[in-house]
Design a protein around this motif. Structure first.
Motif, PDB file in Angstrom:
ATOM      1  N   LYS A   1       1.309  -1.215  -0.125  1.00  0.00           N
ATOM      2  CA  LYS A   1      -0.142   0.366  -0.284  1.00  0.00           C
ATOM      3  C   LYS A   1       0.653   1.140  -0.276  1.00  0.00           C
ATOM      4  O   LYS A   1       0.368   2.201  -0.603  1.00  0.00           O
TER       5      LYS A   1
ATOM      6  N   ALA B   1      -6.314  -4.272   6.372  1.00  0.00           N
ATOM      7  CA  ALA B   1      -6.452  -2.762   6.403  1.00  0.00           C
ATOM      8  C   ALA B   1      -6.569  -1.750   7.109  1.00  0.00           C
ATOM      9  O   ALA B   1      -6.693  -1.948   8.708  1.00  0.00           O
TER      10      ALA B   1
ATOM     11  N   ILE C   1      -9.810  -1.972  -3.272  1.00  0.00           N
ATOM     12  CA  ILE C   1      -9.680  -1.454  -2.117  1.00  0.00           C
ATOM     13  C   ILE C   1      -7.578  -2.282  -1.668  1.00  0.00           C
ATOM     14  O   ILE C   1      -7.954  -3.136  -1.724  1.00  0.00           O
TER      15      ILE C   1
ATOM     16  N   ARG D   1     -15.876  -0.870   6.383  1.00  0.00           N
ATOM     17  CA  ARG D   1     -16.805  -0.860   4.779  1.00  0.00           C
ATOM     18  C   ARG D   1     -15.282  -1.385   4.421  1.00  0.00           C
ATOM     19  O   ARG D   1     -15.883  -2.333   3.110  1.00  0.00           O
ATOM     20  N   GLN D   2     -14.310  -1.651   4.339  1.00  0.00           N
ATOM     21  CA  GLN D   2     -12.550  -2.137   3.771  1.00  0.00           C
ATOM     22  C   GLN D   2     -12.738  -3.042   3.252  1.00  0.00           C
ATOM     23  O   GLN D   2     -12.018  -4.225   3.370  1.00  0.00           O
TER      24      GLN D   2
ATOM     25  N   LEU E   1     -12.562  -6.967   1.378  1.00  0.00           N
ATOM     26  CA  LEU E   1     -11.695  -7.196   1.427  1.00  0.00           C
ATOM     27  C   LEU E   1     -12.033  -9.027   0.899  1.00  0.00           C
ATOM     28  O   LEU E   1     -11.902  -9.673   0.200  1.00  0.00           O
TER      29      LEU E   1
ATOM     30  N   PRO F   1      -5.134  -3.878   1.018  1.00  0.00           N
ATOM     31  CA  PRO F   1      -4.812  -3.606   1.668  1.00  0.00           C
ATOM     32  C   PRO F   1      -2.875  -2.731   2.168  1.00  0.00           C
ATOM     33  O   PRO F   1      -3.037  -2.476   1.406  1.00  0.00           O
TER      34      PRO F   1
ATOM     35  N   ASP G   1     -13.948   3.730   8.398  1.00  0.00           N
ATOM     36  CA  ASP G   1     -13.986   3.026   7.721  1.00  0.00           C
ATOM     37  C   ASP G   1     -13.355   1.969   6.997  1.00  0.00           C
ATOM     38  O   ASP G   1     -13.858   1.111   6.104  1.00  0.00           O
TER      39      ASP G   1
END
Length: 465
Positions: free
Chosen positions: A158, A284, A247, A293-294, A298, A249, A290
Motif C-alpha cells: 500500500k 486494512a 481496496i 467498509r474496507q 476485502l 490492503p 471506514d
C-alpha cells in the motif's frame, strides 16, 4: 589501481580520528566479519565515525592508500552487502545515531545514517505521523542500511518502499566529494535525480551520512484477516482478486504449506483447519469508521474456490495473536536445516501460482526442502532453500535449483530481487536479467562516483574483467 596499503591507512586514520574511533583488535574485527550470510572475512579494522566530516576524512585517507571501505548498518542483510573483503576496512555507522531535525508541520525528519528504523517511526507517531517502510528487522536495523538496499516490508503493498520516502541525502562519493541530493520539499525537478540513484546502490557509489525522509499521517485503526485455503492456486487466485479490487490492503502476506508445517511444529498455528495448504494474512488500515467498509470489500474479494476459513480481528491483542504465526516463521524454518538460502524474487501478481508450481517442481526434482512465504500483494516471495552446508551433494543441488528458480522468475516477467538487494550472493546472476549495454552504463556510473573502486567493491554489479 595501485596495491592497497591497509597498514599505512590504519596509522593515518588513527592519527586523524583518534584511536577510540578505530578498533583493530581480533574480537572487534570478528564481530564485523560477516553479515547475515554464512560467509566470513576478517577486515583490517573497524571505523566508528560520529559525524559527516569524519566520514569525509575516512574516504580521503582510504582513497589515498587505495583501501576498500565496506559500509555497515546493523549487518542484518542476507546477500553479503556488508561482507568485508581481504584488506578492507568496515565503516560502521552505528555511532551516527542522531535525529538532526523533526518537522511535524512539513512532515519531514532528518536523521544520521545510523538511526534505528523503528525509532524514526516511534518519534513520528508521537505527533500523529508514521514512517511507512517496515522491514522485518526494523527494531534493530539502521536507516543507512535500509537506504543502501531500498528496504521494504509487508506495508509496501500500500505504501511503497524506502526510496518513495527519501526527499534528500547528504553523502560522500568515492573521490571524497561531498554531495547533497534532492530537497526538503515534496516537489522538485532540479537536475538529475541522484537521490533515487543512491538509494539501493548498496554503498557502491557514495556513503550516505544523512537523510531527510517524508512522513505520513498515521492511520488510527487497523483490522486483520487470516484466510486459509486448500491450495496455492486458490490462494493466489484470491490474491489476484484482492489486488484487482478497489481496496488496497496495507499488508497481504502469503505462506505455503511448508511454512505452515514449520510453524505448526512450534505450536503457533494449532488452530488452523487441518486441510490448510496456503495461508494469507490480509490487513486494512485507516480511519476506524471506514474499516468496516474496507473489510467487507476485502472479504468479498477473498471469497472463492478453496476457501476454508476467514478469521477477522480488530482489537490490538487479537491482531497480535493473528500475526504471531507469521512473525515466528523465520525462526521456525531454521529447525529444518542449519543453512537458509533466502531469495526474495518478484513476479507479477497474476503469475504467482505459476511461480509456486515451479518451486514445488524444484522441491521434488532436487530433493530439497523449499519454504516459501512473503509479500504476495507485491508478487514478492521469499524462497528459502533449506540445506546442510557440510553436504556437498546437497549444496550442488541447491546451486542448480537456484539457477533454475531465477530463470523461471525471469520467464514469468519478474525480477531477481525485491528488497534484499544483490550484494555478493546474486551478483553473478545479474547478466540473466540485465543486457550488456545496460550493465555497461551501470559500470560507467560506478566509475564516475568511485573511480578507484574503493566503495564496497565486488558488490551489486558483476566484477569487471
Amino acid at each position: 589501481m595501485s596495491h592497497p596499503e591497509p597498514h599505512a591507512a590504519l596509522q593515518a586514520l588513527s592519527t586523524q580520528l583518534g584511536p577510540e574511533l578505530l578498533l583493530t583488535d581480533d574480537f572487534t574485527r570478528g564481530l564485523y566479519a560477516s553479515d547475515d550470510t554464512p560467509r566470513r572475512c576478517m577486515p583490517e579494522g573497524v571505523l566508528f565515525p560520529k559525524t559527516h566530516e569524519q566520514v569525509r576524512d575516512i574516504v580521503a585517507i582510504a582513497r589515498q592508500y587505495r583501501v576498500p571501505l565496506v559500509a555497515r548498518g546493523a549487518g542484518s542483510g542476507n546477500v553479503g552487502g556488508a561482507l568485508p573483503l581481504p584488506g578492507s576496512l568496515v565503516l560502521s555507522f552505528e555511532c551516527m545515531n542522531r535525529i538532526l531535525d523533526f518537522d511535524p508541520v512539513n512532515r519531514t525528519i532528518t536523521v544520521q545514517a545510523g538511526v534505528i528504523t523503528q525509532d524514526i517511526d516511534q518519534l513520528a507517531r508521537s505527533q500523529g505521523l508514521f514512517y511507512p517502510p517496515d522491514p522485518g528487522s526494523a527494531p534493530y536495523c539502521r536507516i543507512g542500511g535500509n537506504l543502501a538496499m531500498n528496504a521494504a516490508g509487508p506495508k509496501a503493498v500500500k505504501y511503497g518502499v524506502t526510496r518513495d520516502y527519501v526527499l534528500a541525502l547528504r553523502a560522500i562519493t568515492g573521490t571524497g566529494a561531498e554531495i547533497r541530493t534532492g530537497s526538503r520539499t515534496s516537489k522538485g525537478v532540479v537536475g538529475y535525480d541522484l537521490t533515487r540513484l543512491l538509494v539501493g546502490s548498496e554503498g557502491t557509489l557514495a556513503l550516505i551520512t544523512e537523510a531527510t525522509l517524508r512522513l505520513l499521517p498515521a492511520p488510527n485503526a487497523r483490522a486483520t484477516l487470516r484466510v486459509c485455503f486448500d491450495s496455492n492456486v486458490h490462494a493466489c487466485e484470491a490474491v489476484a482478486r484482492v489486488m484487482a479490487g478497489h481496496i488496497t490492503p496495507s499488508a497481504l502476506e502469503f505462506m505455503d504449506h511448508h511454512a505452515i508445517e514449520a510453524i505448526r511444529a512450534t505450536g503457533a498455528a494449532s488452530d488452523l483447519p487441518p486441510e490448510t495448504r496456503a495461508l494469507l494474512m490480509v490487513e486494512a488500515d485507516g480511519e476506524a469508521s471506514d474499516l468496516p467498509r474496507q473489510i467487507r470489500a476485502l472479504e468479498q474479494s477473498l471469497q472463492g474456490p478453496g476457501l476454508l476459513e476467514l478469521l477477522e480481528a480488530r482489537d490490538p491483542d487479537a491482531i497480535t495473536a493473528l500475526w504471531t504465526a507469521r512473525k515466528s516463521l523465520s525462526g521456525a524454518i531454521k529447525r529444518i536445516a542449519p543453512l537458509k538460502i533466502n531469495e526474495d524474487v518478484v513476479v507479477p501478481v497474476t503469475r504467482l501460482a505459476e511461480l509456486l508450481a515451479e518451486i514445488e517442481r524444484l522441491t521434488r526434482h532436487y530433493e530439497l526442502p523449499i519454504v516459501t512465504f512473503g509479500h504476495a500483494g507485491n508478487g514478492n516471495l521469499h524462497v528459502n532453500l533449506m540445506v546442510h552446508p557440510e553436504d556437498k551433494g546437497e549444496m550442488a543441488r541447491a546451486r542448480e535449483a537456484l539457477l533454475q528458480l531465477f530463470k523461471a522468475v525471469l520467464q514469468l516477467g519478474g525480477t531477481l530481487s525485491g528488497e534484499h538487494g544483490i550484494g555478493t550472493e546474486k551478483r553473478d546472476y545479474l547478466p540473466l536479467e540485465l543486457d550488456p549495454a545496460t550493465l555497461a552504463v551501470m559500470q560507467g556510473i560506478k566509475r564516475q562516483f568511485d573511480p578507484d573502486g574503493i566503495l564496497n567493491p565486488g558488490k551489486a554489479l558483476p566484477m569487471r574483467s
